[in-house]
Design a protein around this motif. Sequence first.
Motif, PDB file in Angstrom:
ATOM      1  N   LYS A 104       0.833  -1.206   0.000  1.00 54.56           N
ATOM      2  CA  LYS A 104       0.000   0.000   0.000  1.00 54.56           C
ATOM      3  C   LYS A 104       0.868   1.257   0.000  1.00 54.56           C
ATOM      4  N   LEU A 105       1.951   1.239   0.773  1.00 55.24           N
ATOM      5  CA  LEU A 105       2.842   2.398   0.810  1.00 55.24           C
ATOM      6  C   LEU A 105       3.405   2.716  -0.573  1.00 55.24           C
ATOM      7  N   TYR A 106       3.646   1.683  -1.348  1.00 51.30           N
ATOM      8  CA  TYR A 106       4.196   1.872  -2.682  1.00 51.30           C
ATOM      9  C   TYR A 106       3.300   2.780  -3.529  1.00 51.30           C
ATOM     10  N   PHE A 107       2.006   2.732  -3.259  1.00 50.56           N
ATOM     11  CA  PHE A 107       1.058   3.502  -4.066  1.00 50.56           C
ATOM     12  C   PHE A 107       0.669   4.842  -3.455  1.00 50.56           C
ATOM     13  N   VAL A 108       1.237   5.188  -2.314  1.00 50.26           N
ATOM     14  CA  VAL A 108       1.009   6.515  -1.722  1.00 50.26           C
ATOM     15  C   VAL A 108       1.926   7.490  -2.453  1.00 50.26           C
ATOM     16  N   GLN A 109       1.355   8.598  -2.903  1.00 57.57           N
ATOM     17  CA  GLN A 109       2.108   9.535  -3.739  1.00 57.57           C
ATOM     18  C   GLN A 109       2.796  10.660  -2.970  1.00 57.57           C
ATOM     19  N   ARG A 110       2.194  11.079  -1.847  1.00 55.27           N
ATOM     20  CA  ARG A 110       2.698  12.287  -1.196  1.00 55.27           C
ATOM     21  C   ARG A 110       2.895  12.059   0.304  1.00 55.27           C
ATOM     22  N   ALA A 111       3.890  12.746   0.862  1.00 55.47           N
ATOM     23  CA  ALA A 111       4.172  12.644   2.297  1.00 55.47           C
ATOM     24  C   ALA A 111       3.061  13.246   3.140  1.00 55.47           C
ATOM     25  N   ASP A 112       2.286  14.151   2.560  1.00 49.99           N
ATOM     26  CA  ASP A 112       1.207  14.770   3.332  1.00 49.99           C
ATOM     27  C   ASP A 112      -0.135  14.046   3.146  1.00 49.99           C
ATOM     28  N   ASP A 113      -0.117  12.844   2.632  1.00 52.67           N
ATOM     29  CA  ASP A 113      -1.339  12.044   2.501  1.00 52.67           C
ATOM     30  C   ASP A 113      -1.905  11.830   3.906  1.00 52.67           C
ATOM     31  N   THR A 114      -3.115  12.276   4.125  1.00 53.10           N
ATOM     32  CA  THR A 114      -3.707  12.242   5.464  1.00 53.10           C
ATOM     33  C   THR A 114      -3.985  10.822   5.964  1.00 53.10           C
ATOM     34  N   ARG A 115      -3.918   9.837   5.098  1.00 54.66           N
ATOM     35  CA  ARG A 115      -4.129   8.448   5.518  1.00 54.66           C
ATOM     36  C   ARG A 115      -2.893   7.854   6.198  1.00 54.66           C
TER      37      ARG A 115
END
Length: 182
Positions: A104-115
């Motif tokens: 899942k982390l691989y698909f997170v785009q931004r450091a400020d993703d609130t999830r």
Amino acid sequence: MAQRNTLQYIILGLLSQAPRTGYELTQDFAHEIGEFWQAQHSQIYPLLGKMEAQGLIAHTVEVTGTKLEKKRYRNTAEGQAVLTAWVGSPTPTMATTKDEFVLKLYFVQRADDTRLPGMIKEQLRIHREWLQHLEARRQLLFADPDAASQQFGHYLILDHALTRERQYVQWLEEQLARLPHN
């Protein structure tokens, strides 16, 4: 290259320690072996029949109560030879882990993703609980210094798991501290 049937070797290894029923083997995967290898009832029982047909294991029938029959399996000489050869054979591939959280982390785009803070905190809770479980297992199994020398392989596996979990918890804590929303 054909994949080895690692499960058959695990079963041979468990049976080399002591004869077991299919149920007892299933319980070993739920507890001891389950800390680093998973197998289900639906995998174990058919494999027992196949291994017996191949001459690797044999069983005796035990009757408990008035009717309940249980098969207790043991290694044959051929099964023990196969286990001995497997333990001594090279392990040329690096193990891969299936970690859904990392995927899942691989698909997170931004450091400020609130999830992210919630995801990381959830994993911290899970891995801290697992670390506590492993520490309790070590205390239970290896509080006596002689126990580690009598079951050295098991001791090494547990030590490896503890090291891995400590590092995972440390990594999660570091990543949580880096986030702008934590």
